[in-house]
Design a protein around this motif. Sequence first.
Motif, PDB file in Angstrom:
ATOM      1  N   GLY A 220     -32.260 -55.535 -52.252  1.00  0.00           N
ATOM      2  CA  GLY A 220     -32.167 -56.993 -52.229  1.00  0.00           C
ATOM      3  C   GLY A 220     -30.881 -57.471 -51.580  1.00  0.00           C
ATOM      4  O   GLY A 220     -30.873 -58.436 -50.802  1.00  0.00           O
ATOM      5  N   ARG A 221     -29.762 -56.816 -51.877  1.00  0.00           N
ATOM      6  CA  ARG A 221     -28.499 -57.197 -51.238  1.00  0.00           C
ATOM      7  C   ARG A 221     -28.544 -56.942 -49.743  1.00  0.00           C
ATOM      8  O   ARG A 221     -28.024 -57.740 -48.945  1.00  0.00           O
ATOM      9  N   ALA A 222     -29.162 -55.839 -49.352  1.00  0.00           N
ATOM     10  CA  ALA A 222     -29.268 -55.545 -47.923  1.00  0.00           C
ATOM     11  C   ALA A 222     -30.142 -56.568 -47.202  1.00  0.00           C
ATOM     12  O   ALA A 222     -29.851 -56.938 -46.055  1.00  0.00           O
ATOM     13  N   ARG A 225     -28.046 -59.669 -46.585  1.00  0.00           N
ATOM     14  CA  ARG A 225     -27.078 -59.499 -45.500  1.00  0.00           C
ATOM     15  C   ARG A 225     -27.742 -59.490 -44.128  1.00  0.00           C
ATOM     16  O   ARG A 225     -27.158 -59.973 -43.155  1.00  0.00           O
ATOM     17  N   LYS A 226     -28.959 -58.957 -44.029  1.00  0.00           N
ATOM     18  CA  LYS A 226     -29.608 -58.816 -42.723  1.00  0.00           C
ATOM     19  C   LYS A 226     -30.414 -60.044 -42.336  1.00  0.00           C
ATOM     20  O   LYS A 226     -30.321 -60.520 -41.208  1.00  0.00           O
ATOM     21  N   PHE A 227     -31.217 -60.576 -43.254  1.00  0.00           N
ATOM     22  CA  PHE A 227     -32.150 -61.650 -42.907  1.00  0.00           C
ATOM     23  C   PHE A 227     -31.635 -63.039 -43.259  1.00  0.00           C
ATOM     24  O   PHE A 227     -32.306 -64.028 -42.935  1.00  0.00           O
ATOM     25  N   ALA A 231     -34.456 -64.070 -46.219  1.00  0.00           N
ATOM     26  CA  ALA A 231     -34.554 -63.001 -47.203  1.00  0.00           C
ATOM     27  C   ALA A 231     -35.511 -63.360 -48.329  1.00  0.00           C
ATOM     28  O   ALA A 231     -36.246 -62.505 -48.838  1.00  0.00           O
ATOM     29  N   GLY A 232     -35.540 -64.627 -48.743  1.00  0.00           N
ATOM     30  CA  GLY A 232     -36.448 -65.022 -49.820  1.00  0.00           C
ATOM     31  C   GLY A 232     -37.904 -64.881 -49.453  1.00  0.00           C
ATOM     32  O   GLY A 232     -38.751 -64.623 -50.320  1.00  0.00           O
ATOM     33  N   GLN A 233     -38.238 -65.054 -48.158  1.00  0.00           N
ATOM     34  CA  GLN A 233     -39.626 -64.932 -47.723  1.00  0.00           C
ATOM     35  C   GLN A 233     -40.031 -63.476 -47.484  1.00  0.00           C
ATOM     36  O   GLN A 233     -41.178 -63.101 -47.747  1.00  0.00           O
ATOM     37  N   LEU A 234     -39.108 -62.660 -46.980  1.00  0.00           N
ATOM     38  CA  LEU A 234     -39.446 -61.284 -46.628  1.00  0.00           C
ATOM     39  C   LEU A 234     -39.303 -60.319 -47.789  1.00  0.00           C
ATOM     40  O   LEU A 234     -39.956 -59.278 -47.807  1.00  0.00           O
ATOM     41  N   MET A 235     -38.440 -60.635 -48.750  1.00  0.00           N
ATOM     42  CA  MET A 235     -38.205 -59.722 -49.862  1.00  0.00           C
ATOM     43  C   MET A 235     -39.432 -59.637 -50.759  1.00  0.00           C
ATOM     44  O   MET A 235     -39.892 -60.640 -51.302  1.00  0.00           O
ATOM     45  N   PRO A 236     -40.024 -58.441 -50.943  1.00  0.00           N
ATOM     46  CA  PRO A 236     -41.200 -58.329 -51.816  1.00  0.00           C
ATOM     47  C   PRO A 236     -40.802 -58.443 -53.290  1.00  0.00           C
ATOM     48  O   PRO A 236     -39.633 -58.297 -53.660  1.00  0.00           O
TER      49      PRO A 236
END
Length: 744
Positions: A220-222, A225-227, A231-236
């Motif tokens: 989740g931290r990665a 940092r990357k997206f 990140a909220g949309q791509l993180m499963p």
Amino acid sequence: MAVHAPARQQVVTVGSAVHWRGETYLVAALQGSSVHLLSRHADGEDAVVLLDALHRSPGFRVLDGPDAPAEDDGPAPPPAPRPLGGADLLDGLSDQARQEVDFWLDHVLEVHTGLPGFAAPTAAPRPCYDPGRTTLRDRYETKAAELRAAHHQVSAATVERKRLAWLEQGVWGLVDKRRVRGASRHGRVDEQVVKLLWRVHKRQEKRSIGTRSRLFELFGRACVRKFKKRAGQLMPSRATFYRLLDRLGIVYGKQAAVRRGDGSHRPEPPFTLAMATAPGEQVQIDTTSLDVLALDETGRVVSVELTAAIDVVSRTILAAVIRPKSSGTKTSPGSRRHGGRATKAVDALLLLAEMCTPQPMRPHWSLKAAAKGSDLPYAQLVEADERMEGAAARPVIIPEMIVMDNGKVFAGRAFMDACAQLGISVRPACANSPTHKAIIERSFGSVKSLFSQFLPGYTGKDLTHRGKHVAGERLWRIDQLNDFLQQWIALGWQQRPHEELRNPFLPSMPPRTPNQMFAAHVAGSGYVPLRLSAEDRLRLLPTAWVRVTDKGIRLNNRTYDSRALNGYRNTRSGWPGKGQRWPVRYHPHQPEKVWLEDRRNNTWAQAGFVYQRLIGDAWSEHVWDQATAAHLDKGGHTRDETAIARLVRSLLERAGRGPSRTTTPQPVAAERGMHVGPEPVPDPYLGIPAPAYHSVASLPVMDIDPRRLCAPAPRLALPGSPPRTLQPDRGCGHEAASASAEQS
């Protein structure tokens, strides 16, 4: 299902004229799969070519016969592509998918050849599909219109795509790939997220094994940092993340611990077995922990490790040595570690010397461990090498090639130079690939199961197999363990049947022992002994380049001197780039002497430790490191050789006496955690210093009677009055009671 090829292969017969490589040839003969071609040109050359290669050559065509083209000259037309096989792949499809293939195969064949697949051999093509009257584009349009009339929504481009796929892939090209497409390994998770997950997992491989929840938090931290905002949309979600780990084969927790121990360093198959045909052709050498506690030279309890070399053909343990293993101490972060111990390069060099020397029998060993009376060809070995007389039942095998790992013990310059001196080639195994020296790895397991677990102080392979009071058992010393190991090798290993030592031509025969296998091979290959002289043994020792000053040689915080060094003090050695530094050989297990090598005269100058008289007994560099560490703890310096030598003597004396039976260790205060209950009452005398009773002065001595302290002052008598007796004061009870008693 009827499958028709789009074009027939041209037939080559004897007497046919063919066009090949821009020239015309006559087929003179057919011999097996070869064709003999005679050139029709005056300056041409005849040829012999394989029939299959002739058909596959670009521009090849038959010039006569029913399939020959009308013209003889000009560039040859490109051969019609043939459909590839694939009918066997249709067996795994559903019935509906097979029906679709049959449907499209008939229509594609009609577009390509003019006749459908179910047509009779004598049938003529319909005018709208006759290849001689229509073009491919016309047939595409006609077939698409015909299928649309039959309520199939098909365009001309679809018909063209199906035909081209059939020409390229055969029947399999007509299959709708959506029916055979499997689910993605990562499901609906974005591919960029999966790549990021693999990178995070790779960074965690070398760390301690944790749970999947830790990986989820780090992932989740990665993602943040990357997206960034995405990140909220791509993180499963957590559940989707765990299912994704299962699909990708990423294992964490207990299963990961099992995998790390079993197959983390397992190379990709197929595996190649270690092959050798003669003793010494391949020897594997390695070091491992022996899972046993022992006492070192100073009497401390240490772990030990085993270094051994084994012959691949006969499974003979050529040499083995046990050394203590301890981490040592450091006085500061940047200082040298003192007191540490492990297998060193000199131990590997000593193994090379032991391989070339017969193992002598010791007086207290069992007679069954002797070479005489064993399965070894004792008479022939003694005739070839007199050193075998009275030796143990362990053969001498000179290695031709040694397979080693990439550890510092074997990959160092000293071991490589020693192998080159003895004419031994060295082959390092691949990094993190124990299977490249699988025989020595498996033999270590056998040594632990057959030898280690029967010794006191056996710890097992991990903490779950370790007893509670292992360190309190009566442990053996390192030299005693080495003596037990050498006797066990001659008796319990070399004369024990090995399951891998079977006759490949008579598999029903029982397995042989390593000594029997050596005897069988030495009968065919012979035995040539290698004798190492005293000078050869000195050359196997590690080398240090040091100066010879007026005080002698300074090596490892010790000073060595003798009269033999007088000709080398403050002189140049003659070695390029070395200046006044000379090559000095030293033995870490016998540090009381060093040897200076003079290549100009091929002589050796021996020097002894100047404070050896303070020690007086045999010692090793490990004991010196222990004494140095103890001296540094007291605030000393490494150059205090006399003080360190006295500590070495005291350590040896203490080790000789054994552990103390009277001194009891101080109990360690128990950790009771936080305070529970009412708060303690504060001490009212806290902060007041204790009185110094020795400084309190005594009271002065009274110089009057204490009874007179309470007496009233005397009154003056008037003239003519009778005298009065003195009455005690009523305030003094003791004196008043005494006076009344006297009056009564």
